[in-house]
Design a protein around this motif. Structure first.
Motif, mmCIF file in Angstrom:
data_model
loop_
_atom_site.group_PDB
_atom_site.id
_atom_site.type_symbol
_atom_site.label_atom_id
_atom_site.label_comp_id
_atom_site.label_asym_id
_atom_site.label_seq_id
_atom_site.Cartn_x
_atom_site.Cartn_y
_atom_site.Cartn_z
ATOM 1 N N PHE A 130 -15.327 64.249 40.324
ATOM 2 C CA PHE A 130 -16.084 63.264 39.548
ATOM 3 C C PHE A 130 -15.510 61.858 39.702
ATOM 4 C CE2 PHE A 130 -17.338 61.226 35.449
ATOM 5 C CZ PHE A 130 -18.706 61.264 35.641
ATOM 6 N N GLU A 131 -14.235 61.761 39.981
ATOM 7 C CA GLU A 131 -13.604 60.450 40.111
ATOM 8 C C GLU A 131 -14.161 59.665 41.298
ATOM 9 O OE1 GLU A 131 -11.631 59.225 37.823
ATOM 10 O OE2 GLU A 131 -11.879 61.102 36.727
ATOM 11 N N LEU A 132 -14.810 60.342 42.243
ATOM 12 C CA LEU A 132 -15.393 59.646 43.384
ATOM 13 C C LEU A 132 -16.577 58.773 42.971
ATOM 14 C CD1 LEU A 132 -15.208 62.298 46.246
ATOM 15 C CD2 LEU A 132 -13.935 60.173 46.041
ATOM 16 N N ASN A 133 -17.054 58.919 41.737
ATOM 17 C CA ASN A 133 -18.073 58.007 41.240
ATOM 18 C C ASN A 133 -17.571 56.569 41.248
ATOM 19 O OD1 ASN A 133 -20.513 59.482 40.440
ATOM 20 N ND2 ASN A 133 -19.142 60.594 39.085
ATOM 21 N N LEU A 134 -16.273 56.398 41.026
ATOM 22 C CA LEU A 134 -15.693 55.055 41.069
ATOM 23 C C LEU A 134 -15.826 54.472 42.472
ATOM 24 C CD1 LEU A 134 -14.131 52.740 39.793
ATOM 25 C CD2 LEU A 134 -11.997 53.968 40.300
ATOM 26 N N VAL B 284 -26.172 47.148 41.281
ATOM 27 C CA VAL B 284 -24.985 47.834 40.747
ATOM 28 C C VAL B 284 -25.331 48.571 39.462
ATOM 29 C CG1 VAL B 284 -22.662 47.531 39.821
ATOM 30 C CG2 VAL B 284 -23.380 46.217 41.817
ATOM 31 N N ILE B 285 -26.075 47.917 38.580
ATOM 32 C CA ILE B 285 -26.481 48.558 37.326
ATOM 33 C C ILE B 285 -27.335 49.795 37.612
ATOM 34 C CG2 ILE B 285 -27.928 48.291 35.264
ATOM 35 C CD1 ILE B 285 -26.993 45.361 35.169
ATOM 36 N N GLY B 286 -28.236 49.694 38.588
ATOM 37 C CA GLY B 286 -29.086 50.831 38.934
ATOM 38 C C GLY B 286 -28.293 52.039 39.385
ATOM 39 N N VAL B 287 -27.286 51.807 40.216
ATOM 40 C CA VAL B 287 -26.441 52.908 40.690
ATOM 41 C C VAL B 287 -25.643 53.507 39.543
ATOM 42 C CG1 VAL B 287 -24.427 53.472 42.112
ATOM 43 C CG2 VAL B 287 -26.291 52.101 43.069
ATOM 44 N N LEU B 288 -25.079 52.658 38.706
ATOM 45 C CA LEU B 288 -24.282 53.145 37.575
ATOM 46 C C LEU B 288 -25.163 53.859 36.551
ATOM 47 C CD1 LEU B 288 -21.608 53.276 36.028
ATOM 48 C CD2 LEU B 288 -22.095 50.998 35.133
ATOM 49 N N TYR B 289 -26.244 53.227 36.157
ATOM 50 C CA TYR B 289 -27.131 53.723 35.104
ATOM 51 C C TYR B 289 -27.846 55.004 35.511
ATOM 52 C CZ TYR B 289 -31.340 53.601 32.056
ATOM 53 O OH TYR B 289 -32.361 53.900 31.196
ATOM 54 N N ILE B 290 -28.284 55.080 36.757
ATOM 55 C CA ILE B 290 -29.094 56.220 37.177
ATOM 56 C C ILE B 290 -28.285 57.250 37.961
ATOM 57 C CG2 ILE B 290 -31.123 56.941 38.488
ATOM 58 C CD1 ILE B 290 -32.312 54.153 37.873
ATOM 59 N N ILE B 291 -27.662 56.841 39.064
ATOM 60 C CA ILE B 291 -26.954 57.819 39.905
ATOM 61 C C ILE B 291 -25.730 58.388 39.205
ATOM 62 C CG2 ILE B 291 -25.649 58.136 42.036
ATOM 63 C CD1 ILE B 291 -27.552 56.208 43.412
ATOM 64 N N VAL B 292 -24.849 57.515 38.725
ATOM 65 C CA VAL B 292 -23.597 57.993 38.115
ATOM 66 C C VAL B 292 -23.869 58.734 36.806
ATOM 67 C CG1 VAL B 292 -21.388 57.286 37.111
ATOM 68 C CG2 VAL B 292 -22.200 56.219 39.221
ATOM 69 N N PHE B 293 -24.769 58.200 35.981
ATOM 70 C CA PHE B 293 -25.051 58.862 34.708
ATOM 71 C C PHE B 293 -25.725 60.220 34.917
ATOM 72 C CE2 PHE B 293 -25.010 55.111 31.469
ATOM 73 C CZ PHE B 293 -23.738 54.775 31.902
ATOM 74 N N PHE B 294 -26.633 60.336 35.883
ATOM 75 C CA PHE B 294 -27.219 61.638 36.191
ATOM 76 C C PHE B 294 -26.148 62.594 36.733
ATOM 77 C CE2 PHE B 294 -31.847 60.327 36.235
ATOM 78 C CZ PHE B 294 -32.280 61.340 35.413
ATOM 79 N N ASN B 295 -25.209 62.072 37.520
ATOM 80 C CA ASN B 295 -24.109 62.901 38.020
ATOM 81 C C ASN B 295 -23.325 63.542 36.881
ATOM 82 O OD1 ASN B 295 -24.680 62.322 40.681
ATOM 83 N ND2 ASN B 295 -22.984 60.905 40.973
ATOM 84 N N THR B 296 -23.264 62.836 35.761
ATOM 85 C CA THR B 296 -22.515 63.339 34.617
ATOM 86 C C THR B 296 -23.085 64.660 34.118
ATOM 87 O OG1 THR B 296 -22.155 61.034 33.985
ATOM 88 C CG2 THR B 296 -21.535 62.692 32.387
ATOM 89 N N ILE C 195 -24.370 66.996 35.941
ATOM 90 C CA ILE C 195 -23.861 68.028 36.847
ATOM 91 C C ILE C 195 -22.426 68.376 36.494
ATOM 92 C CG2 ILE C 195 -23.233 68.533 39.247
ATOM 93 C CD1 ILE C 195 -25.601 66.753 40.088
ATOM 94 N N GLN C 196 -21.628 67.352 36.223
ATOM 95 C CA GLN C 196 -20.221 67.588 35.915
ATOM 96 C C GLN C 196 -20.050 68.371 34.611
ATOM 97 O OE1 GLN C 196 -18.367 66.608 38.379
ATOM 98 N NE2 GLN C 196 -16.500 67.526 37.575
ATOM 99 N N ILE C 197 -20.883 68.095 33.633
ATOM 100 C CA ILE C 197 -20.828 68.859 32.374
ATOM 101 C C ILE C 197 -21.188 70.311 32.637
ATOM 102 C CG2 ILE C 197 -21.889 69.180 30.098
ATOM 103 C CD1 ILE C 197 -22.363 66.133 30.054
ATOM 104 N N ARG C 198 -22.220 70.524 33.448
ATOM 105 C CA ARG C 198 -22.730 71.885 33.698
ATOM 106 C C ARG C 198 -21.695 72.764 34.398
ATOM 107 N NH1 ARG C 198 -23.766 76.278 33.984
ATOM 108 N NH2 ARG C 198 -25.757 77.392 34.162
ATOM 109 N N ILE C 199 -20.843 72.180 35.257
ATOM 110 C CA ILE C 199 -19.861 72.984 35.998
ATOM 111 C C ILE C 199 -18.525 73.076 35.262
ATOM 112 C CG2 ILE C 199 -20.934 72.423 38.209
ATOM 113 C CD1 ILE C 199 -18.667 70.464 38.745
ATOM 114 N N ASN C 200 -18.444 72.457 34.094
ATOM 115 C CA ASN C 200 -17.219 72.482 33.304
ATOM 116 C C ASN C 200 -17.055 73.832 32.614
ATOM 117 O OD1 ASN C 200 -14.926 71.525 31.946
ATOM 118 N ND2 ASN C 200 -15.861 69.496 31.692
#
Length: 263
Positions: free
Chosen positions: A74-78, A107-119, A121-126
């Motif tokens: 998940f840290e690769l989101n940075l 930048v906001i689009g990537v953070l707001y949509i891509i990174v937040f949607f990635n979250t 996935i990360q919750i689901r595999i936790n």
């Protein structure tokens, strides 16, 4: 039966099935939603003086797509955010079609949509992810439902009339109470997870507040660009961003709350 109800009857079971399935099926579903949401976001600004830098968005999306299915950390989101910032600030130097606002919107689009949607996935595999993921749906949905009916019957004082004229202070308070009720119901079915009542109440209160901020933020963008809905993929409900605006804000909260509390 109106189109809004029909859309909900079709869409909610699909979301539930993808969430239960988990794994690659859930990832594929999230990636599909991300792609649609990005299209809606880019389209929202197409008639304004500041365009989103579409080539950068597309490049970052496909890079993220590869990373997601490689089971990346998940840290690769940075890394995605840094790479997006470098590209977005470089493009306007060589292409006058875009400007510095375009860089910010990208930048906001990537953070707001891509990174937040990635979250999601990360919750689901936790650990207990198959249970905890439902909090990202229950908190905003319960908040939205309670806020609507509380505002309808008891609403008097306007919350943010310039952004969303129909929302009231009373509805907002009702929404937070709804998040608490929804979270408590969730907890009653998940006693095996080591979460105290106080912890879930704190998460619900913060989630109820952030859920409403997510909704108002989406409304602020739509009002700024002069559109009613982001899309019409769900008749009566609008687009993906119209339905996931609150969830996208709540998901990072749930993820980091889980990480900090070590559930």
């Amino acid at each position: 039966m109106n189109t809004r109800v029909i859309s909900a009857i079709v869409a909610i079971p699909i979301l539930i099935l993808f969430t239960i399935a988990g794994g690659y099926i859930f990832k594929a579903g999230v990636m599909a939603l991300t792609a649609i949401a990005l299209y809606e976001y880019i389209s929202a600004y197409k008639n304004t003086n500041s365009k989103v830098i579409t080539p950068v968005i597309i490049l970052i999306y496909f890079l993220n797509f590869i990373l997601v299915f490689l089971n990346y950390d998940f840290e690769l989101n940075l890394l995605l955010i840094i790479f997006t910032t470098l590209l977005s600030m470089s493009v306007p130097i060589f292409n006058k079609k875009y400007n510095v606002i375009s860089s910010s919107l990208t930048v906001i689009g990537v953070l707001y949509i891509i990174v937040f949607f990635n979250t999601l996935i990360q919750i689901r595999i936790n650990n207990y992810g198959n249970r905890l993921i439902w909090l990202t749906y229950i908190v905003p949905w319960a908040c939205d439902t309670f806020a609507y009916y509380t505002g309808k019957f008891f609403g008097k004082r306007k919350l943010c009339p310039d952004v969303s004229p129909k929302k009231t202070v009373e509805g907002s308070i009702g929404g937070i109470l709804g998040s608490i009720v929804g979270s408590m119901i969730w907890l009653s079915f998940n006693r095996e997870i080591n979460i105290s009542v106080a912890s879930i109440m704190l998460l619900a209160i913060m989630g109820g507040i952030i859920s409403q901020i997510g909704d108002l933020s989406a409304s602020l963008i739509k009002r700024h660009v002069g559109i009613k809905d982001y899309g019409n993929i769900m008749p009566g409900h609008g687009g993906v961003l119209d339905r996931f605006d609150s969830i996208l804000f709540v998901a990072p909260l749930v993820y980091y709350y889980i990480e900090i509390m070590k559930f």
